[in-house]
Design a protein around this motif. Sequence first.
Motif, PDB file in Angstrom:
ATOM      1  N   ASP A   9       0.836  -1.200   0.000  1.00  0.00           N
ATOM      2  CA  ASP A   9       0.000   0.000   0.000  1.00  0.00           C
ATOM      3  C   ASP A   9       0.876   1.258   0.000  1.00  0.00           C
ATOM      4  OD1 ASP A   9      -2.339   1.423  -0.094  1.00  0.00           O
ATOM      5  OD2 ASP A   9      -2.735   1.298   2.060  1.00  0.00           O
ATOM      6  N   ILE A  10       1.838   1.292  -0.925  1.00  0.00           N
ATOM      7  CA  ILE A  10       2.825   2.371  -0.981  1.00  0.00           C
ATOM      8  C   ILE A  10       2.167   3.681  -1.393  1.00  0.00           C
ATOM      9  CG2 ILE A  10       4.890   3.193  -2.174  1.00  0.00           C
ATOM     10  CD1 ILE A  10       5.437   0.952  -0.138  1.00  0.00           C
ATOM     11  N   GLU A  11       2.485   4.740  -0.665  1.00  0.00           N
ATOM     12  CA  GLU A  11       1.934   6.060  -0.945  1.00  0.00           C
ATOM     13  C   GLU A  11       2.911   6.954  -1.703  1.00  0.00           C
ATOM     14  OE1 GLU A  11      -0.424   7.435   2.746  1.00  0.00           O
ATOM     15  OE2 GLU A  11       0.840   5.754   3.416  1.00  0.00           O
ATOM     16  N   LEU A  12       4.209   6.639  -1.630  1.00  0.00           N
ATOM     17  CA  LEU A  12       5.222   7.424  -2.335  1.00  0.00           C
ATOM     18  C   LEU A  12       6.353   6.513  -2.790  1.00  0.00           C
ATOM     19  CD1 LEU A  12       6.534  10.124  -3.237  1.00  0.00           C
ATOM     20  CD2 LEU A  12       7.565  10.245  -0.953  1.00  0.00           C
ATOM     21  N   VAL A  13       6.724   6.640  -4.055  1.00  0.00           N
ATOM     22  CA  VAL A  13       7.886   5.943  -4.608  1.00  0.00           C
ATOM     23  C   VAL A  13       8.963   6.988  -4.877  1.00  0.00           C
ATOM     24  CG1 VAL A  13       8.775   4.594  -6.541  1.00  0.00           C
ATOM     25  CG2 VAL A  13       6.478   4.134  -5.639  1.00  0.00           C
ATOM     26  N   VAL A  14      10.160   6.744  -4.361  1.00  0.00           N
ATOM     27  CA  VAL A  14      11.262   7.688  -4.528  1.00  0.00           C
ATOM     28  C   VAL A  14      12.343   7.043  -5.377  1.00  0.00           C
ATOM     29  CG1 VAL A  14      12.976   9.135  -3.394  1.00  0.00           C
ATOM     30  CG2 VAL A  14      10.780   8.702  -2.272  1.00  0.00           C
ATOM     31  N   LEU A  15      12.614   7.648  -6.541  1.00  0.00           N
ATOM     32  CA  LEU A  15      13.688   7.168  -7.399  1.00  0.00           C
ATOM     33  C   LEU A  15      14.980   7.839  -6.945  1.00  0.00           C
ATOM     34  CD1 LEU A  15      11.105   6.424  -8.968  1.00  0.00           C
ATOM     35  CD2 LEU A  15      12.332   6.882 -11.078  1.00  0.00           C
ATOM     36  N   ALA A  16      15.686   7.146  -6.051  1.00  0.00           N
ATOM     37  CA  ALA A  16      16.910   7.682  -5.454  1.00  0.00           C
ATOM     38  C   ALA A  16      18.103   7.257  -6.311  1.00  0.00           C
ATOM     39  CB  ALA A  16      17.057   7.190  -4.015  1.00  0.00           C
ATOM     40  N   ARG A  17      18.189   7.844  -7.498  1.00  0.00           N
ATOM     41  CA  ARG A  17      19.162   7.489  -8.534  1.00  0.00           C
ATOM     42  C   ARG A  17      18.902   6.070  -9.052  1.00  0.00           C
ATOM     43  NH1 ARG A  17      23.517  10.813  -9.291  1.00  0.00           N
ATOM     44  NH2 ARG A  17      23.598   9.666 -11.236  1.00  0.00           N
ATOM     45  N   TYR A  18      17.659   5.810  -9.424  1.00  0.00           N
ATOM     46  CA  TYR A  18      17.295   4.581 -10.122  1.00  0.00           C
ATOM     47  C   TYR A  18      17.465   4.853 -11.608  1.00  0.00           C
ATOM     48  CZ  TYR A  18      14.511   0.568 -11.686  1.00  0.00           C
ATOM     49  OH  TYR A  18      14.084  -0.590 -12.298  1.00  0.00           O
ATOM     50  N   MET A  19      18.491   4.251 -12.200  1.00  0.00           N
ATOM     51  CA  MET A  19      18.912   4.622 -13.547  1.00  0.00           C
ATOM     52  C   MET A  19      18.255   3.763 -14.614  1.00  0.00           C
ATOM     53  SD  MET A  19      20.641   7.104 -12.498  1.00  0.00           S
ATOM     54  CE  MET A  19      21.398   7.710 -13.993  1.00  0.00           C
ATOM     55  N   GLN A  20      16.927   3.738 -14.562  1.00  0.00           N
ATOM     56  CA  GLN A  20      16.134   3.075 -15.595  1.00  0.00           C
ATOM     57  C   GLN A  20      15.008   4.012 -16.003  1.00  0.00           C
ATOM     58  OE1 GLN A  20      16.299  -0.053 -17.088  1.00  0.00           O
ATOM     59  NE2 GLN A  20      18.268  -0.435 -16.098  1.00  0.00           N
ATOM     60  N   ILE A  21      14.748   4.089 -17.296  1.00  0.00           N
ATOM     61  CA  ILE A  21      13.623   4.897 -17.774  1.00  0.00           C
ATOM     62  C   ILE A  21      12.339   4.092 -17.586  1.00  0.00           C
ATOM     63  CG2 ILE A  21      12.575   6.000 -19.780  1.00  0.00           C
ATOM     64  CD1 ILE A  21      15.409   6.458 -20.868  1.00  0.00           C
ATOM     65  N   LEU A  22      11.397   4.655 -16.862  1.00  0.00           N
ATOM     66  CA  LEU A  22      10.138   3.963 -16.625  1.00  0.00           C
ATOM     67  C   LEU A  22       9.261   4.037 -17.874  1.00  0.00           C
ATOM     68  CD1 LEU A  22       9.235   5.143 -13.013  1.00  0.00           C
ATOM     69  CD2 LEU A  22      10.720   3.265 -13.746  1.00  0.00           C
ATOM     70  N   SER A  23       8.533   2.975 -18.127  1.00  0.00           N
ATOM     71  CA  SER A  23       7.643   2.931 -19.282  1.00  0.00           C
ATOM     72  C   SER A  23       6.470   3.889 -19.073  1.00  0.00           C
ATOM     73  CB  SER A  23       7.117   1.514 -19.489  1.00  0.00           C
ATOM     74  OG  SER A  23       6.225   1.177 -18.433  1.00  0.00           O
ATOM     75  N   PRO A  24       5.804   4.299 -20.147  1.00  0.00           N
ATOM     76  CA  PRO A  24       4.614   5.148 -19.991  1.00  0.00           C
ATOM     77  C   PRO A  24       3.562   4.518 -19.090  1.00  0.00           C
ATOM     78  CG  PRO A  24       5.343   5.159 -22.277  1.00  0.00           C
ATOM     79  CD  PRO A  24       6.179   4.129 -21.567  1.00  0.00           C
ATOM     80  N   ALA A  25       3.375   3.205 -19.197  1.00  0.00           N
ATOM     81  CA  ALA A  25       2.387   2.524 -18.352  1.00  0.00           C
ATOM     82  C   ALA A  25       2.784   2.607 -16.880  1.00  0.00           C
ATOM     83  CB  ALA A  25       2.251   1.062 -18.779  1.00  0.00           C
ATOM     84  N   MET A  26       4.069   2.463 -16.599  1.00  0.00           N
ATOM     85  CA  MET A  26       4.558   2.560 -15.223  1.00  0.00           C
ATOM     86  C   MET A  26       4.374   3.981 -14.693  1.00  0.00           C
ATOM     87  SD  MET A  26       6.171   0.698 -12.854  1.00  0.00           S
ATOM     88  CE  MET A  26       7.515   0.623 -11.660  1.00  0.00           C
TER      89      MET A  26
END
Length: 289
Positions: A168-185
Motif C-alpha cells: 500500500d505504498i503512498e510514495l515511490v522515490v527514485l533515489a538514482r534509479y537509472m532506468q527509464i520507466l515505461s509510460p504505463a509505469m
Amino acid sequence: MRQPEYILTLSCPDQRGIVHSVSGFLAQHGCNIIDSAQFGDAQSATFFMRVHFAVEDSSISDAALREEFAALGAGMQMSWQLHDAHHKPRVMLMVSKIGHCLNDLLFRYKSGLLPVEIKAIVSNHTDFYQLAASYNIPFHHFPLAAGAAPEAKQAQEQKILDIVEANDIELVVLARYMQILSPAMCDALRGKAINIHHSFLPSFKGAKPYYQAHERGVKLIGATAHFVTGDLDEGPIIEQDVERVDHAMEPETLTAIGRDVECVVLARAVKCFVEHRILLNGHKTVVFK
C-alpha cells in the motif's frame, strides 16, 4: 490522548470568501488552526490552500468532518484532501548502483528527520542489499539486462508494481534509479513518484551532466527533484538547489559537490510530499513552506 490533527489541502477557482469559509467551518466544528498558507494564481485563476489544524471537540468524528466539509467543497468547486497529520506515509525507495541519495534518506528516516515508514527498497542491482539489511528493510532485486525486450521490461515493472500494491505504498522515490520507466509505469505511479535529476533542469540532460558542465565552464551546478511523468525529466518541479563552482575544479570535484546537492534536494522534496505541502498547478507545483 493527543488531539486528532489534520492537514487540509485544496484548490478551487479563485473567488471571494474562501479563507473565511474554510476558517469559519473549522471554528464551527471545534477545530483550532495551527498554521495556514494560501496562494492565488492570477494566471490560472486558481486558489490553493493548506491548513494544519487540531480537533479540540471530541464529539466531532472523522466521518462527520469529512462529510460536512464535502458540502462546502462542492459549493466552491474545490478539489480537496483531508490527511491525518499523525500518519507516516508508506514509502518505497528505488536505486541502481549509485547510493548517496539512498544512504541519506535512510539516515534521515532512522534518525526521525523524515516522518515516513520505508517499507521496501527495490533495485536492478544487488549493490545495496546489505545496506537495506542493516536498516531491517526488505530488499527486492529485479534485474533488467541492457537492451532487454519490451516484454522483459514489462514483467520487471509489474513485479515492482506488485510490491507497491502489496505494501500500500503512498510514495515511490527514485533515489538514482537509472532506468527509464515505461509510460504505463509512469501512469500507474502518477502523482506519487519523485525522481532526483542530477542537473539543474532544464539543461545538461543525459549522461555525465557534470562532465558536460565542466566542458561548458559553468559557475553553478545543481539538482532538481520532480514528479515522474511519461515525459522524461519534464515532470512538475518540486525542489531545486545550486552550488557555486569555478574553473579550477575537476569533473570529479563537481560530481562530489553535485551529489551533496542531490541528497539535500531530494530529502526536501520527500519531506514536502509527506507533509502535504505540494499541490499541482497544471504542469507546475505550488509548494507551501
